[in-house]
Each structure stands twice: as C-alpha cells, then as structure tokens.
Design an enzyme around this catalytic site. Sequence first.
Site, PDB file in Angstrom:
ATOM      1  N   ASN A 188       0.839  -1.189   0.000  1.00  0.00           N
ATOM      2  CA  ASN A 188       0.000   0.000   0.000  1.00  0.00           C
ATOM      3  C   ASN A 188       0.884   1.253   0.000  1.00  0.00           C
ATOM      4  O   ASN A 188       2.067   1.192   0.325  1.00  0.00           O
ATOM      5  CB  ASN A 188      -0.910  -0.026   1.241  1.00  0.00           C
ATOM      6  CG  ASN A 188      -2.004   1.010   1.178  1.00  0.00           C
ATOM      7  OD1 ASN A 188      -2.449   1.387   0.099  1.00  0.00           O
ATOM      8  ND2 ASN A 188      -2.435   1.493   2.319  1.00  0.00           N
ATOM      9  N   ASN A 190       1.400   3.587   1.960  1.00  0.00           N
ATOM     10  CA  ASN A 190       2.046   4.040   3.191  1.00  0.00           C
ATOM     11  C   ASN A 190       3.053   3.036   3.743  1.00  0.00           C
ATOM     12  O   ASN A 190       3.642   3.270   4.801  1.00  0.00           O
ATOM     13  CB  ASN A 190       0.986   4.321   4.265  1.00  0.00           C
ATOM     14  CG  ASN A 190       0.225   3.069   4.691  1.00  0.00           C
ATOM     15  OD1 ASN A 190       0.351   2.010   4.090  1.00  0.00           O
ATOM     16  ND2 ASN A 190      -0.578   3.215   5.730  1.00  0.00           N
ATOM     17  N   LYS A 191       3.275   1.911   3.053  1.00  0.00           N
ATOM     18  CA  LYS A 191       4.121   0.855   3.588  1.00  0.00           C
ATOM     19  C   LYS A 191       5.606   1.128   3.321  1.00  0.00           C
ATOM     20  O   LYS A 191       5.963   2.066   2.628  1.00  0.00           O
ATOM     21  CB  LYS A 191       3.711  -0.501   3.016  1.00  0.00           C
ATOM     22  CG  LYS A 191       2.316  -0.940   3.447  1.00  0.00           C
ATOM     23  CD  LYS A 191       2.215  -1.054   4.961  1.00  0.00           C
ATOM     24  CE  LYS A 191       0.915  -1.697   5.430  1.00  0.00           C
ATOM     25  NZ  LYS A 191      -0.268  -0.889   5.158  1.00  0.00           N
ATOM     26  N   ILE A 192       6.460   0.248   3.852  1.00  0.00           N
ATOM     27  CA  ILE A 192       7.902   0.428   3.764  1.00  0.00           C
ATOM     28  C   ILE A 192       8.353   0.488   2.305  1.00  0.00           C
ATOM     29  O   ILE A 192       9.244   1.242   1.941  1.00  0.00           O
ATOM     30  CB  ILE A 192       8.641  -0.684   4.540  1.00  0.00           C
ATOM     31  CG1 ILE A 192      10.119  -0.345   4.724  1.00  0.00           C
ATOM     32  CG2 ILE A 192       8.465  -2.037   3.901  1.00  0.00           C
ATOM     33  CD1 ILE A 192      10.399   0.589   5.863  1.00  0.00           C
TER      34      ILE A 192
END
Length: 376
Positions: A188, A190-192
Amino acid sequence: MTDARIYLSPPDVSDVERKLLLDAFDSNWVAPVGPDLDAFEAQVAELIGVRHAVALSSGTAALHLALMAAGVRRGDTVLVPSFTFAASANAVMYLDARPVFLDSTPDTWNVDPRLVAEELRLRAARGQLPRAVIAVDMYGQCADYEPLLVACDRYGVALIEDAAEALGASYRGRAAGSFGLAGVLSFNGNKIITTGGGGMLVTDDGRIATQARYLATQAREPVPHYEHRAVGHNYRLSNLLAAVGRGQVQRLDELIAARRRTARYYRTALGDLPGLTFMPVADYGTPNWWLTCLLVDAGTFGADRDRIIEHLGRQNIEARPAWKPMHLQPVFRDCVMRGGAVSADLFRRGLCLPSGSALSDHDRERVVAAVRAVAR
C-alpha cells in the site's frame, strides 16, 4: 510562508522506479501479467528466503487466499490479534468464518503467545479448535514466533503471518513473512515499499502458491475457452505496478535505514520528556522501523495523546492514534475476545509520529518542536 505538510508515511519513489515503470510501459506489458511481475515475485521470494511468491492486488487479497489455503470455511473460527488493522479480521469474515480476538503483550505490542496457547488448549478440550491463527507483525516488529509455532504445531492449527507492515524485519535471523503456512505482505502507499497498492502471498508450499495464482485469476482452467470449476477472484497485480515494486525492492535497505534514523532521532530528541514511552524493541529480532510509535501518559506529560495530534495538525503535521482494537470496533462487537486491557490501553495512549523515509532534518525538527511545545 507555511511549511509544507508532513505526512505520516508517504510513498518514497525515485528515478529507479520511474525508469522501470516507463520501460514496462514502452514494452507494452500493460496487462496483469508480464516479465516485471515474474521478476518482482522472484525478487521478493529471494529476499524473504521462501520458494514462492504470488503478487496480488492487496495485502487483504493475500490474507483472503492464505485463509482459503488453510481450509477456512463457513462457521470456522480463526484466532486474530485484536490490536491490528481491520484487514486482518475482514479477510476472516469474507469466508463467513468468525474471528476470535486475543490481547497483546505490553513488551512487544504483538499478540500474546500465552493467550494463543491457552485458547488453543481450551478449544481443543471442547473439540472446537480454530482452523487457523493469524499473527500480525505490528508496526514493523515481528511477533514472537517460536512459542506461536510450538502451540500451533501441537494442535495441528495453521499459522498465517500477516507481515503487511514488516517487510525487511527479522525474527531470530529469519525474515518477516517466512513463518507459518504462508506470509502476507502489503505494498500500500504508506508501507515500507509501495507499488501504489498491492500485496503478496509468500510461501514454501508450491501447492499453496499454485492455488493462489489459480484463484487470483478468476479460477480459469488451462483450456483454450473460458472454463471455471471454482469461484475465483480478480486479485492479480498488474505488470506496471510490479515494475515499480522491483525498483522499491532494490532500495529497501536504503528506505529502512532512513526510517531507522528517524526513529533514533525521535528517541533521542524526545526521550527526556516525562510521560512519553516509545514502543519497546524486542530482543528477538530487528524491526524495519515502519512507524515510530509511543505511549503518552497524560498525567505525567501534561496533555493527552489527542491534544498532541491536534497541535501537530495545526502545525501542518500528520500524526495518528495507534490502531483501535478490533474488539472495540462496532462491526465486531459480537465476536469473542480474550483479555483486552493491553490493546485498549495501547489505543487510548498510542501515538504514531511521521516516519516516512524521505523526511528531511528540518521535517524531524518540526515534529520534535511541535511535541515539545505541547509539553511546555
């Protein structure tokens, strides 16, 4: 002039991803399959140390397929941490099964292995074992898998690792995502790392990988016409997004290092303030520092968590509460809950600070100054 908004965890992409994306576009591999999809799956499988990876449209899709691979059906129960994002429980509901929520431990914020073992023991005695256990790696830190695997193996219950937040983390030298029947990753925004949306199922079991690919492509049979013997899903990741993912994987170490610097900066710059306690780092592994989170003791600090979020918002800085536990969510109010005090307290006092890998020194200084202003 107003400072630019600081987001909690925005995407961090570079010319590396742009070139790979344009190369895929220029090659006309725009369909949901292609060489970049194959290469992305191979990259992630090698990174995690598993034999198979199946790139999908979301981490939730990967959870859904992992639960199906575990044999979860209508009426089954699945043990799920209460302190998590809703997707961990939603995927259980997709199969008309019921989540049973378990509390966390204050020393890791992850599901309490003792509660898992106790719940399995009690349900085994009643002849009502759950079909699966989902363990979630919270905020980039792995759950304690050694006792979880022992408990699940004792009763023959499948363990699924929800590593949506933890790519690049490790537990006793093993990569997040490599535990249990299957692991689940999220890409997604907002992930790493991100593909702008997407996820992956990773596993050592070739049968599970084959089933996941089959079900993710509408369960189409390998014949010239469209033949379907099962109900499938449209869950495959596109080749274009996989090209972005390939570039992000190449930069993973760099992205983790940037978030680790931010975490250390916050801990140094805010660690002297009474009433603030950072999320503990377990001694059994290494987190990926996805988000820097802390607890606020309002009486000692002089303001509660919500007051800090409101003040940061006025400074054009995004911060958020920790996850609201599933057993406190209206949609799951009728589900069984074991414990609950720890996860409820984590939600009541938990604060997530901006942690994106592209944060500048000035951004971090603004965040610290805003938090310290509330303390004053």
